[in-house]
Write an enzyme that holds these catalytic residues in place. Structure first.
Site, PDB file in Angstrom:
ATOM      1  N   SER A 153       0.809  -1.228   0.000  1.00  0.00           N
ATOM      2  CA  SER A 153       0.000   0.000   0.000  1.00  0.00           C
ATOM      3  C   SER A 153       0.835   1.267   0.000  1.00  0.00           C
ATOM      4  CB  SER A 153      -0.933  -0.018   1.201  1.00  0.00           C
ATOM      5  OG  SER A 153      -1.660  -1.209   1.176  1.00  0.00           O
ATOM      6  N   ARG A 168       7.700   6.412  -3.919  1.00  0.00           N
ATOM      7  CA  ARG A 168       8.269   6.960  -2.689  1.00  0.00           C
ATOM      8  C   ARG A 168       7.570   6.293  -1.518  1.00  0.00           C
ATOM      9  NH1 ARG A 168       4.187   9.952  -4.340  1.00  0.00           N
ATOM     10  NH2 ARG A 168       5.322  10.448  -6.218  1.00  0.00           N
ATOM     11  N   ASP A 206      -3.974  -1.237  -1.576  1.00  0.00           N
ATOM     12  CA  ASP A 206      -5.124  -1.523  -0.700  1.00  0.00           C
ATOM     13  C   ASP A 206      -6.431  -0.921  -1.217  1.00  0.00           C
ATOM     14  OD1 ASP A 206      -4.157   1.014  -0.105  1.00  0.00           O
ATOM     15  OD2 ASP A 206      -4.084   0.742   2.059  1.00  0.00           O
TER      16      ASP A 206
HETATM   17  C1  BGC Z   1      -0.222   5.217   0.191  1.00  0.00           C
HETATM   18  C2  BGC Z   1      -1.283   4.556  -0.646  1.00  0.00           C
HETATM   19  C3  BGC Z   1      -2.258   3.816   0.241  1.00  0.00           C
HETATM   20  C4  BGC Z   1      -2.781   4.721   1.343  1.00  0.00           C
HETATM   21  C5  BGC Z   1      -3.714   4.009   2.295  1.00  0.00           C
HETATM   22  C6  BGC Z   1      -0.852   6.068   1.280  1.00  0.00           C
HETATM   23  O1  BGC Z   1       0.129   6.593   2.105  1.00  0.00           O
HETATM   24  O2  BGC Z   1       0.597   6.028  -0.608  1.00  0.00           O
HETATM   25  O3  BGC Z   1      -0.714   3.651  -1.568  1.00  0.00           O
HETATM   26  O4  BGC Z   1      -3.329   3.358  -0.532  1.00  0.00           O
HETATM   27  O5  BGC Z   1      -1.710   5.256   2.079  1.00  0.00           O
HETATM   28  O6  BGC Z   1      -3.105   2.923   2.903  1.00  0.00           O
END
Ligand code: BGC
Length: 494
Positions: A153, A168, A206
């Site tokens: 995620s 990142r 996610d």
């Molecule tokens: C991430 C996402 C993720 C979200 C929720 C963010 O910090 O960059 O990829 O879907 O958090 O978990």
């Protein structure tokens, strides 16, 4: 004292210096309807920019998840969820009954030091957890190529569904040597070293998992959202509306789930009403200048914003708060989480006695009643702002897609546990989209944000299943090694 029915928090006895500060904080943290509209209009443009060839600060990552489930998916899959706090391994069996599944799962607490450790430590830890899970649940079985949906995620560029270059780290992660690299080879190498018989079938965000898992049981689902440690959304676009993929000559009518990575919205600071506290949160974070939207909304930051305000007030000569008290615990960055704010907002007592206990037990601060009133109001302001800004993102996707009705599947600790988050978000949607009176209550609204199904478990398994299915049907878009994927499908469905 018994439970009361009226809202606690009367400002009658609050002295002038604190009242002045409350008024100032209200000014700073309140986002009125016209501002919400301005933010969501700008958001629509940024979503489009992210899909264009030149790109923008919202990554709008194509995920190669190219269909909704129809409920007839079958097979046994592993799902690995590397969220912000825990690592979860699941085994999911999508059964013959439409839309049904069985699940077994184990959770492993991610050691805090892993988040700032080395890449080798990270992959070794994850591979060990998977190995343990398989050894425990499949003792002495001969296993081959168990298909895995890996919910990773974080923002990742995917040329293929089983590939992902980490753009990142977010959510406070800061592991050297992973950004800018495909995370899959190192992960697979750690599995191979241990002889773990897994075939990574799909790398999943996610939000995409949430979208797909929710659509498994509700055909009105159009957006998957996470409001948790981080915040983000995914929705289904048609390939013809993704100019940056035009060179691939995909069927324009074919669907493609887009992981927006909307946490990066307004990194240029054009519309979001940032306060001096938001600026400090950003400056002190491991990735300053990134995730501007997320840093005003997500669970990781809500407690920190609250803490920074209180420390600032304590240092302000015009305001007397926690006078003569030792605030060393409060001075520790990230010592308060979103649960602290939830608890304050949930205090049912007129004299805020639970909040008083919380300050004493967590921070060793003995707060006066007026100080508690200020804290209560501050928590409400921060929680309300988060819900209202979140609604701007949901409204923007719906506007972009011309959806006047939709179900939105949402998951994450803030959505599930933060008091009034849903109703405040629904009210903001009403203000942005000019819904008639009676709407915006969070029930039976034209756009309704509903609790999602388990995206990083069932959703990841479904995406792995959908991938194997389309490969068998000859759709190799975003498939790195079609032969290997066909083989995996044959092993699974033998
Ligand atoms: C991430 C996402 C993720 C979200 C929720 C963010 O910090 O960059 O990829 O879907 O958090 O978990």
């Amino acid at each position: 004292m018994g439970k009361i029915t009226s809202l606690p928090g009367s400002m009658a006895d609050v002295p002038k210096d604190l009242l002045d500060q409350i008024n100032r904080l209200e000014e700073l943290f309140t986002v009125p309807a016209d501002k919400l509209k301005q933010i969501s209009d700008h958001f629509v443009k940024e979503l489009e920019k992210g899909l264009s060839v030149e790109g923008g600060s919202i990554p709008m990552n194509p995920t190669w998840c190219m269909a909704f489930p129809d409920g007839n998916e079958t097979g046994t899959f592993l799902a690995l969820d590397m969220g912000g706090t825990n690592l979860r391994v699941c085994e999911i069996t999508l059964t013959e009954e439409k839309g049904e599944f069985d699940i077994i799962q184990s959770k492993y607490r991610m050691p805090e030091e892993l988040k700032t450790g080395t890449a080798e430590e990270l992959w070794a830890y994850i591979a060990d957890c998977l190995q343990q899970f398989i050894e425990y649940h499949h003792q002495e079985e001969e296993l081959d190529q168990l298909p895995l949906g890996f919910t990773f995620s974080y923002p990742a560029t995917q040329d293929y569904i089983d590939h992902g270059v980490l753009q990142r780290w977010t959510k406070g992660f800061d592991i050297d040597g992973v950004e800018g690299k495909d995370v899959v080879p190192d992960f697979e190498a750690a599995l191979a070293e241990r002889g773990v018989p897994i075939k990574l079938t799909a790398l999943v965000n996610d939000t995409t998992g949430t979208l797909i898992a929710s659509a498994y049981t509700d055909t009105e689902m159009k957006i998957g959202c996470i409001f948790g440690t981080g915040c983000n959304a995914a929705y289904m676009e048609d390939c013809g509306s993704i100019p940056k993929l035009a060179h691939m000559k995909l069927d324009p009518a074919m669907p493609m789930a887009i992981n927006c990575e909307w946490g990066a919205f307004d990194n240029e600071h054009q519309v979001l009403p940032r306060t001096p506290y938001d600026i400090v949160v950003d400056k002190e974070s491991p990735r300053p200048g990134q995730q501007a939207f997320e840093k005003m909304i997500a669970g990781l930051y809500l407690g920190e914003i609250f803490r920074l305000v209180l420390v600032d007030l304590h240092q302000n000569p015009d305001c007397n708060i926690f006078e003569g008290q030792d605030i060393s615990k409060l001075k520790k960055p990230y010592s308060l989480d979103a649960g602290f704010l939830s608890a304050i907002e949930e205090d049912p007592f007129e004299n805020l006695v639970e909040t008083e206990d919380l300050f004493r037990n967590t921070l060793s601060i003995q707060a006066t009643k007026p100080e508690l009133e200020l804290c209560r109001r501050l928590a409400e302001l921060i929680g309300t702002r988060a819900a209202r800004l979140s609604a701007c993102g949901v409204a923007a996707i719906c506007k972009k897609k011309n959806w006047s009705t939709a179900h939105v599947g949402a998951d994450g600790s803030v959505f599930n546990k933060y008091p009034h988050f849903k109703v405040r978000g629904a009210q903001a949607l009403k203000e942005i989209l000019d819904w008639p009176a009676g709407k915006g209550k969070g029930k039976n609204d034209p756009i309704e944000i509903l609790p999602a199904e388990d995206g990083s478990g069932v959703g990841a398994a479904l995406i792995a299943a959908l991938t194997l299915k389309r490969v068998q049907q000859g759709n190799y878009a975003g498939i790195r090694d079609p032969e290997a994927m066909i083989k995996a499908a044959k092993v699974l469905y033998k």
